[in-house]
Motif scaffolding. Structure first.
Motif, PDB file in Angstrom:
ATOM      1  N   VAL A   1       7.309  16.740  -7.265  1.00 32.68           N
ATOM      2  CA  VAL A   1       6.851  17.665  -8.282  1.00 32.68           C
ATOM      3  C   VAL A   1       5.817  18.603  -7.683  1.00 32.68           C
ATOM      4  O   VAL A   1       5.780  19.779  -7.966  1.00 32.68           O
ATOM      5  CB  VAL A   1       6.241  16.883  -9.474  1.00 32.68           C
ATOM      6  N   GLY A   2       4.955  18.088  -6.838  1.00 32.66           N
ATOM      7  CA  GLY A   2       3.889  18.892  -6.229  1.00 32.66           C
ATOM      8  C   GLY A   2       2.571  18.184  -6.367  1.00 32.66           C
ATOM      9  O   GLY A   2       2.409  17.329  -7.229  1.00 32.66           O
ATOM     10  N   ALA A   3       1.660  18.520  -5.537  1.00 38.27           N
ATOM     11  CA  ALA A   3       0.352  17.863  -5.546  1.00 38.27           C
ATOM     12  C   ALA A   3      -0.572  18.592  -6.490  1.00 38.27           C
ATOM     13  O   ALA A   3      -1.118  19.634  -6.175  1.00 38.27           O
ATOM     14  CB  ALA A   3      -0.229  17.860  -4.132  1.00 38.27           C
TER      15      ALA A   3
ATOM     16  N   GLY B   1       0.807  -1.214   0.000  1.00 43.02           N
ATOM     17  CA  GLY B   1       0.000   0.000   0.000  1.00 43.02           C
ATOM     18  C   GLY B   1       0.839   1.262   0.000  1.00 43.02           C
ATOM     19  O   GLY B   1       0.329   2.350   0.217  1.00 43.02           O
ATOM     20  N   SER B   2       2.138   1.121  -0.260  1.00 41.69           N
ATOM     21  CA  SER B   2       3.052   2.256  -0.236  1.00 41.69           C
ATOM     22  C   SER B   2       2.651   3.300  -1.269  1.00 41.69           C
ATOM     23  O   SER B   2       2.227   2.954  -2.376  1.00 41.69           O
ATOM     24  CB  SER B   2       4.478   1.779  -0.523  1.00 41.69           C
TER      25      SER B   2
ATOM     26  N   SER C   1      -5.036  11.415  -3.516  1.00 42.10           N
ATOM     27  CA  SER C   1      -5.890  12.574  -3.300  1.00 42.10           C
ATOM     28  C   SER C   1      -5.774  13.010  -1.841  1.00 42.10           C
ATOM     29  O   SER C   1      -6.164  12.267  -0.940  1.00 42.10           O
ATOM     30  CB  SER C   1      -7.349  12.214  -3.630  1.00 42.10           C
ATOM     31  N   CYS C   2      -5.225  14.205  -1.611  1.00 42.86           N
ATOM     32  CA  CYS C   2      -4.941  14.675  -0.257  1.00 42.86           C
ATOM     33  C   CYS C   2      -5.585  16.039  -0.020  1.00 42.86           C
ATOM     34  O   CYS C   2      -5.462  16.937  -0.864  1.00 42.86           O
ATOM     35  CB  CYS C   2      -3.432  14.831  -0.068  1.00 42.86           C
TER      36      CYS C   2
ATOM     37  N   PRO D   1       1.616  14.327   3.364  1.00 41.61           N
ATOM     38  CA  PRO D   1       0.521  13.516   2.824  1.00 41.61           C
ATOM     39  C   PRO D   1       1.072  12.625   1.707  1.00 41.61           C
ATOM     40  O   PRO D   1       2.140  12.898   1.145  1.00 41.61           O
ATOM     41  CB  PRO D   1      -0.454  14.560   2.284  1.00 41.61           C
ATOM     42  N   TYR D   2       0.356  11.569   1.388  1.00 44.16           N
ATOM     43  CA  TYR D   2       0.834  10.633   0.366  1.00 44.16           C
ATOM     44  C   TYR D   2       1.010  11.295  -1.004  1.00 44.16           C
ATOM     45  O   TYR D   2       1.834  10.859  -1.807  1.00 44.16           O
ATOM     46  CB  TYR D   2      -0.103   9.445   0.257  1.00 44.16           C
ATOM     47  N   CYS D   3       0.286  12.379  -1.276  1.00 40.80           N
ATOM     48  CA  CYS D   3       0.452  13.039  -2.574  1.00 40.80           C
ATOM     49  C   CYS D   3       1.828  13.703  -2.692  1.00 40.80           C
ATOM     50  O   CYS D   3       2.222  14.105  -3.783  1.00 40.80           O
ATOM     51  CB  CYS D   3      -0.670  14.032  -2.833  1.00 40.80           C
ATOM     52  N   ALA D   4       2.578  13.788  -1.607  1.00 38.63           N
ATOM     53  CA  ALA D   4       3.950  14.311  -1.669  1.00 38.63           C
ATOM     54  C   ALA D   4       4.867  13.332  -2.393  1.00 38.63           C
ATOM     55  O   ALA D   4       5.931  13.710  -2.872  1.00 38.63           O
ATOM     56  CB  ALA D   4       4.490  14.567  -0.267  1.00 38.63           C
ATOM     57  N   TYR D   5       4.456  12.076  -2.471  1.00 38.98           N
ATOM     58  CA  TYR D   5       5.281  11.029  -3.081  1.00 38.98           C
ATOM     59  C   TYR D   5       4.754  10.594  -4.431  1.00 38.98           C
ATOM     60  O   TYR D   5       5.483  10.012  -5.230  1.00 38.98           O
ATOM     61  CB  TYR D   5       5.326   9.798  -2.160  1.00 38.98           C
TER      62      TYR D   5
END
Length: 168
Positions: free
Chosen positions: A163-165, A11-12, A138-139, A129-133
């Motif tokens: 890159v950015g969310a 789930g990474s 969706s954050c 948040p996960y969107c950083a990776y």
């Protein structure tokens, strides 16, 4: 444990090529002066709010209350939100390190409501948040009321190659 999950977990938030090259997350040194147990100001009529997410979706929360504390002699104030479905407290925020030392779209905290009614806010546990990776996550984007002018040198730092969310 988080590094191991990011590197090997199913789930990474990392893509397979990121997992292969992943060497661990980067954190500021722990700072005991950024741990607070504070009396929250509870809102009399907690309103439901809709936060836009990094993918343009909507996340719903209850605006539960706010806390105030001092960081480097400056007053900091954060709104506390409650997850409508799970009930836990949630704080999305940005600070003066956002976009340089930390993820530009902001970081998150999971404050804890203590038995005596105070709230434990430990900025050392601020996380990306996960969107950083991975832009596919969706954050919720931190609302303007949680944009701090002070620098929070605690918690998780920026992830290399972000890159950015969704352009945030």
């Amino acid at each position: 444990q988080k590094d191991e999950f990011f590197a090997q977990g199913h789930g990474s938030p990392l893509e397979h090529d990121q997992q292969r090259d992943f060497s661990g997350l980067d954190y500021f040194p722990e700072n005991p002066s950024l741990r607070f147990e504070v009396d929250p100001e509870r809102f009399d009529n907690p309103e439901e709010v809709r936060m836009t997410t990094s993918t343009g979706d909507i996340a719903e929360f209850r605006r539960w209350g706010q806390v105030r504390f001092f960081v480097d002699g400056q007053m900091a104030e954060l709104a506390l939100y409650q997850d409508i479905h799970q009930g836990h407290l949630f704080v999305p925020f940005t600070d003066a390190t956002s976009g340089t030392d930390t993820y530009g779209a902001g970081r998150y905290l999971d404050p804890v409501l203590l038995e005596d009614g105070r709230v434990s806010v430990d900025l050392n546990y601020a996380y990306n948040p996960y969107c950083a990776y991975n832009d596919h996550w969706s954050c919720p984007i931190p609302p303007a009321e949680n944009h701090l002018a002070v620098r929070i040198h605690a918690g998780e730092k920026n992830f290399p190659g972000v890159v950015g969310a969704g352009g945030y």
